[in-house]
Design a protein around this motif. Structure first.
Motif, PDB file in Angstrom:
ATOM      1  N   GLN A  33       0.714  -1.082  -0.138  1.00  0.00           N
ATOM      2  CA  GLN A  33       0.027   0.027  -0.048  1.00  0.00           C
ATOM      3  C   GLN A  33       0.766   1.370  -0.169  1.00  0.00           C
ATOM      4  O   GLN A  33       0.545   2.266  -0.693  1.00  0.00           O
ATOM      5  N   LEU A  34       1.890   1.279   0.665  1.00  0.00           N
ATOM      6  CA  LEU A  34       2.951   2.447   0.577  1.00  0.00           C
ATOM      7  C   LEU A  34       3.506   2.775  -0.663  1.00  0.00           C
ATOM      8  O   LEU A  34       3.756   3.796  -0.996  1.00  0.00           O
ATOM      9  N   GLU A  35       3.689   1.374  -1.400  1.00  0.00           N
ATOM     10  CA  GLU A  35       4.423   1.697  -2.565  1.00  0.00           C
ATOM     11  C   GLU A  35       3.432   1.958  -3.535  1.00  0.00           C
ATOM     12  O   GLU A  35       3.746   3.135  -4.408  1.00  0.00           O
ATOM     13  N   ALA A  36       2.231   1.752  -3.634  1.00  0.00           N
ATOM     14  CA  ALA A  36       0.929   2.172  -4.310  1.00  0.00           C
ATOM     15  C   ALA A  36       0.732   3.691  -4.333  1.00  0.00           C
ATOM     16  O   ALA A  36       0.680   4.467  -5.037  1.00  0.00           O
ATOM     17  N   ASP A  37       1.052   4.101  -2.866  1.00  0.00           N
ATOM     18  CA  ASP A  37       0.730   5.424  -2.595  1.00  0.00           C
ATOM     19  C   ASP A  37       1.514   6.581  -2.799  1.00  0.00           C
ATOM     20  O   ASP A  37       1.410   7.862  -3.180  1.00  0.00           O
ATOM     21  N   HIS A  38       3.054   6.037  -2.783  1.00  0.00           N
ATOM     22  CA  HIS A  38       4.132   6.771  -3.047  1.00  0.00           C
ATOM     23  C   HIS A  38       5.147   6.597  -4.068  1.00  0.00           C
ATOM     24  O   HIS A  38       6.168   7.336  -4.211  1.00  0.00           O
ATOM     25  N   PHE A  44       8.581   6.836  -0.339  1.00  0.00           N
ATOM     26  CA  PHE A  44       7.841   6.938   0.864  1.00  0.00           C
ATOM     27  C   PHE A  44       8.825   7.597   1.938  1.00  0.00           C
ATOM     28  O   PHE A  44       8.344   8.389   2.550  1.00  0.00           O
TER      29      PHE A  44
END
Length: 60
Positions: A33-38, A44
């Motif tokens: 999720q962090l990779e998808a968001d940032h 990130f």
């Protein structure tokens, strides 16, 4: 948030834990999720470091 059974899962799936921070295996949902968001974990981390440079983390 806590309930009589536990607390809401930390991955934000809206399921309730048995008292821990995550349902079994749900902690592994955070990195993707962090990779998808940032864009990537490095992106990130850069964002996090910049954000925290002016806002110290809360004391526990």
């Amino acid at each position: 948030m806590t309930t009589k059974q536990g607390r809401l899962c930390g991955c934000r799936c809206t399921e309730t834990t048995a008292g821990g921070k995550f349902r079994p295996g749900h902690d592994s949902k955070i990195v993707p999720q962090l990779e998808a968001d940032h864009g990537s974990l490095l992106d990130f981390w850069s964002w996090y470091e910049e954000a925290m440079s002016t806002t110290p983390p809360p004391k526990r």
